[in-house]
Design a protein around this motif. Sequence first.
Motif, PDB file in Angstrom:
ATOM      1  N   CYS A  86     -27.325   0.729  26.584  1.00  0.00           N
ATOM      2  CA  CYS A  86     -27.691   1.030  27.965  1.00  0.00           C
ATOM      3  C   CYS A  86     -27.258   2.445  28.303  1.00  0.00           C
ATOM      4  N   GLU A  87     -28.148   3.186  28.945  1.00  0.00           N
ATOM      5  CA  GLU A  87     -27.863   4.589  29.274  1.00  0.00           C
ATOM      6  C   GLU A  87     -26.674   4.701  30.227  1.00  0.00           C
ATOM      7  N   THR A  88     -26.670   3.837  31.250  1.00  0.00           N
ATOM      8  CA  THR A  88     -25.597   3.898  32.251  1.00  0.00           C
ATOM      9  C   THR A  88     -24.250   3.621  31.599  1.00  0.00           C
ATOM     10  N   CYS A  89     -24.208   2.606  30.753  1.00  0.00           N
ATOM     11  CA  CYS A  89     -22.950   2.237  30.097  1.00  0.00           C
ATOM     12  C   CYS A  89     -22.479   3.352  29.166  1.00  0.00           C
ATOM     13  N   LEU A  90     -23.410   3.943  28.411  1.00  0.00           N
ATOM     14  CA  LEU A  90     -22.996   5.004  27.477  1.00  0.00           C
ATOM     15  C   LEU A  90     -22.593   6.279  28.211  1.00  0.00           C
ATOM     16  N   GLU A  91     -23.226   6.533  29.360  1.00  0.00           N
ATOM     17  CA  GLU A  91     -22.808   7.677  30.179  1.00  0.00           C
ATOM     18  C   GLU A  91     -21.390   7.457  30.697  1.00  0.00           C
ATOM     19  N   ALA A  92     -21.110   6.219  31.111  1.00  0.00           N
ATOM     20  CA  ALA A  92     -19.764   5.890  31.604  1.00  0.00           C
ATOM     21  C   ALA A  92     -18.743   6.071  30.486  1.00  0.00           C
ATOM     22  N   ALA A  93     -19.098   5.655  29.278  1.00  0.00           N
ATOM     23  CA  ALA A  93     -18.177   5.802  28.138  1.00  0.00           C
ATOM     24  C   ALA A  93     -17.953   7.287  27.831  1.00  0.00           C
ATOM     25  N   LYS A  94     -19.010   8.081  27.982  1.00  0.00           N
ATOM     26  CA  LYS A  94     -18.871   9.520  27.733  1.00  0.00           C
ATOM     27  C   LYS A  94     -17.937  10.159  28.766  1.00  0.00           C
ATOM     28  N   ALA A  95     -18.077   9.742  30.020  1.00  0.00           N
ATOM     29  CA  ALA A  95     -17.203  10.295  31.069  1.00  0.00           C
ATOM     30  C   ALA A  95     -15.738   9.960  30.776  1.00  0.00           C
ATOM     31  N   GLU A  96     -15.480   8.751  30.288  1.00  0.00           N
ATOM     32  CA  GLU A  96     -14.106   8.376  29.924  1.00  0.00           C
ATOM     33  C   GLU A  96     -13.623   9.223  28.742  1.00  0.00           C
ATOM     34  N   THR A  97     -14.532   9.497  27.810  1.00  0.00           N
ATOM     35  CA  THR A  97     -14.181  10.328  26.650  1.00  0.00           C
ATOM     36  C   THR A  97     -13.815  11.739  27.106  1.00  0.00           C
ATOM     37  N   GLN A  98     -14.573  12.258  28.074  1.00  0.00           N
ATOM     38  CA  GLN A  98     -14.279  13.609  28.564  1.00  0.00           C
ATOM     39  C   GLN A  98     -12.904  13.676  29.223  1.00  0.00           C
ATOM     40  N   LYS A  99     -12.551  12.605  29.947  1.00  0.00           N
ATOM     41  CA  LYS A  99     -11.223  12.579  30.561  1.00  0.00           C
ATOM     42  C   LYS A  99     -10.142  12.516  29.489  1.00  0.00           C
ATOM     43  N   LEU A 100     -10.393  11.725  28.447  1.00  0.00           N
ATOM     44  CA  LEU A 100      -9.427  11.636  27.347  1.00  0.00           C
ATOM     45  C   LEU A 100      -9.212  13.007  26.697  1.00  0.00           C
ATOM     46  N   LYS A 147       0.810  -1.223   0.000  1.00  0.00           N
ATOM     47  CA  LYS A 147       0.000   0.000   0.000  1.00  0.00           C
ATOM     48  C   LYS A 147       0.839   1.268   0.000  1.00  0.00           C
ATOM     49  N   GLY A 148       2.011   1.220   0.612  1.00  0.00           N
ATOM     50  CA  GLY A 148       2.826   2.431   0.729  1.00  0.00           C
ATOM     51  C   GLY A 148       2.264   3.344   1.815  1.00  0.00           C
ATOM     52  N   TRP A 149       2.497   2.973   3.070  1.00  0.00           N
ATOM     53  CA  TRP A 149       1.965   3.714   4.229  1.00  0.00           C
ATOM     54  C   TRP A 149       2.577   5.110   4.284  1.00  0.00           C
ATOM     55  N   LEU A 150       1.753   6.130   4.365  1.00  0.00           N
ATOM     56  CA  LEU A 150       2.257   7.515   4.388  1.00  0.00           C
ATOM     57  C   LEU A 150       2.127   8.156   5.772  1.00  0.00           C
ATOM     58  N   GLY A 151       1.339   7.517   6.649  1.00  0.00           N
ATOM     59  CA  GLY A 151       1.091   8.094   7.967  1.00  0.00           C
ATOM     60  C   GLY A 151      -0.315   7.731   8.410  1.00  0.00           C
ATOM     61  N   ALA A 152      -0.663   8.104   9.634  1.00  0.00           N
ATOM     62  CA  ALA A 152      -2.007   7.788  10.136  1.00  0.00           C
ATOM     63  C   ALA A 152      -2.433   8.800  11.181  1.00  0.00           C
ATOM     64  N   ASP A 153      -3.741   9.080  11.209  1.00  0.00           N
ATOM     65  CA  ASP A 153      -4.294   9.916  12.283  1.00  0.00           C
ATOM     66  C   ASP A 153      -4.151   9.143  13.591  1.00  0.00           C
ATOM     67  N   LEU A 154      -4.263   9.871  14.688  1.00  0.00           N
ATOM     68  CA  LEU A 154      -4.201   9.234  16.002  1.00  0.00           C
ATOM     69  C   LEU A 154      -5.641   8.981  16.441  1.00  0.00           C
ATOM     70  N   ILE A 155      -5.970   7.731  16.713  1.00  0.00           N
ATOM     71  CA  ILE A 155      -7.367   7.458  17.068  1.00  0.00           C
ATOM     72  C   ILE A 155      -7.498   6.738  18.407  1.00  0.00           C
ATOM     73  N   PHE A 156      -8.637   6.965  19.043  1.00  0.00           N
ATOM     74  CA  PHE A 156      -8.917   6.363  20.348  1.00  0.00           C
ATOM     75  C   PHE A 156     -10.313   5.765  20.306  1.00  0.00           C
ATOM     76  N   ASP A 157     -10.456   4.653  20.995  1.00  0.00           N
ATOM     77  CA  ASP A 157     -11.747   3.986  21.048  1.00  0.00           C
ATOM     78  C   ASP A 157     -12.114   3.759  22.509  1.00  0.00           C
ATOM     79  N   ILE A 158     -13.274   4.243  22.897  1.00  0.00           N
ATOM     80  CA  ILE A 158     -13.765   3.988  24.255  1.00  0.00           C
ATOM     81  C   ILE A 158     -15.060   3.207  24.118  1.00  0.00           C
ATOM     82  N   ASP A 159     -14.986   1.944  24.521  1.00  0.00           N
ATOM     83  CA  ASP A 159     -16.082   1.021  24.286  1.00  0.00           C
ATOM     84  C   ASP A 159     -16.667   0.637  25.638  1.00  0.00           C
ATOM     85  N   SER A 160     -17.960   0.844  25.804  1.00  0.00           N
ATOM     86  CA  SER A 160     -18.541   0.536  27.121  1.00  0.00           C
ATOM     87  C   SER A 160     -18.493  -0.958  27.422  1.00  0.00           C
TER      88      SER A 160
END
Length: 412
Positions: free
Chosen positions: A145-159, A86-99
């Motif tokens: 689940c609302e609780t799980c997605l809220e928890a994932a959002k809180a982790e995203t805010q810390k990130l 493929k000829g790698w030229l670079g990549a964005d920096l990505i993060f995944d927060i999965d509940s």
Amino acid sequence: MSTDVMAFIRRKFLEYYSENSEKIPMPTSLPNREFGFVIFRERMMVRHKGFINGAEVKAFLKSMTPMDAYYSSAYYERPEEHMENKGWLGADLIFDIDSDHLQTPCKSEHDYWICESCQNSGRGQQPELCRKCGGSKFKNEAWLCETCLEAAKAETQKLLSFLQEDFGFLPQDIEICFSGHRGYHVHVENEDVRQLDQVARKEIVDYVLGTGLKVEFHGLMEVGKSKIVEGPNLFDPSWNGRIAKGVYDFLKTSTPQQIEEIEGIKSNKSKKAMEHRDLILKSWNKKARWGALKDVSFRTWVKLAEYGLKKQTSFIDTVVTTDIHRLIRAPFTLHGKTGLKAVSISLEHLKQFDPFVEAIAFSKGTLKVNVNESHKFRLGNEVFGPYRQETIELPMAAAMYLLCKKAASPVE
Ligand SMILES: [Zn+2]
Ligand SMILES: [Zn+2]
């Protein structure tokens, strides 16, 4: 899922892409990105696709109507070739927060697993190996689940706080995206990160997870002959300030029992820390006075600081961030497991973002469905279920959600 149900979902997805494809934003440097799709009929991933421009991508979405659509965080000279060419030229920096990976108490209510080899099953998070047969492959059923997605959002805010305050990324470098299912993605697109290799990306992950971090190297120490305890201040930069904040938040909200639960802290120590709680909290707003409490030992402070540190980390998925060939879900495309859309969210809006309202893709009409079994769930401002073996007419988004979850079929 029967072929009829799948055909129905595909028709609705086609409708969505026919009406909305013009609104779907395209990634920068589009000709250098690899695209991947999960195709309905085969239910398998087709990757190594390349496109010249956005019009081509949109035409593809309408003609093929995939179940899921992704593009690479990486840039390539020849995105259609095999990985090694493929000829790698670079990549964005990505993060995944999965509940899925967060320890939320509600998992045992809404998650279910089945061992693929022996059909052994259970509630909550799947075990690493099946306790009956030792198998490692499981089918999972996970509900939104609302609780799980809220928890994932809180982790995203810390990130986000790490990315902006510690790494100095600007708001315009950062894109947040709700995945359409169980978590959030954060993309950082900036010249400075493109060339980072896997080792460098692992360093960033370790920083955010606080891996191997010693509180004694971040300002917490005993000074002089009389061994006065000194520590970081609330507004110190980087991990020093985060450790102080972790302790502050903990003291502010914890009960004596919670303090005692910290390994190695005896009840007389926890009592001392609690007696002085108000004094500590009040004084720390100006300058942390760790040493003001002579009867709280250095070891106790270290334990509290280590605990506070853990609460400050953001629970990101290491594998995703260190993978420099990763495919990520394209914003505003549909998620095949929910019928919801992936949504990009501005930094200012994240706090108010409601995935159960804003990720709805099918807002028109109703559909009569036979529901096999369904948990209670909210979509829009309505709560649905739980259902068991019933026929019911539902708003389209709720019906699509149950169809995609393989929990229902349309009534002819
Ligand atoms: Zn098994
Ligand atoms: Zn949950």
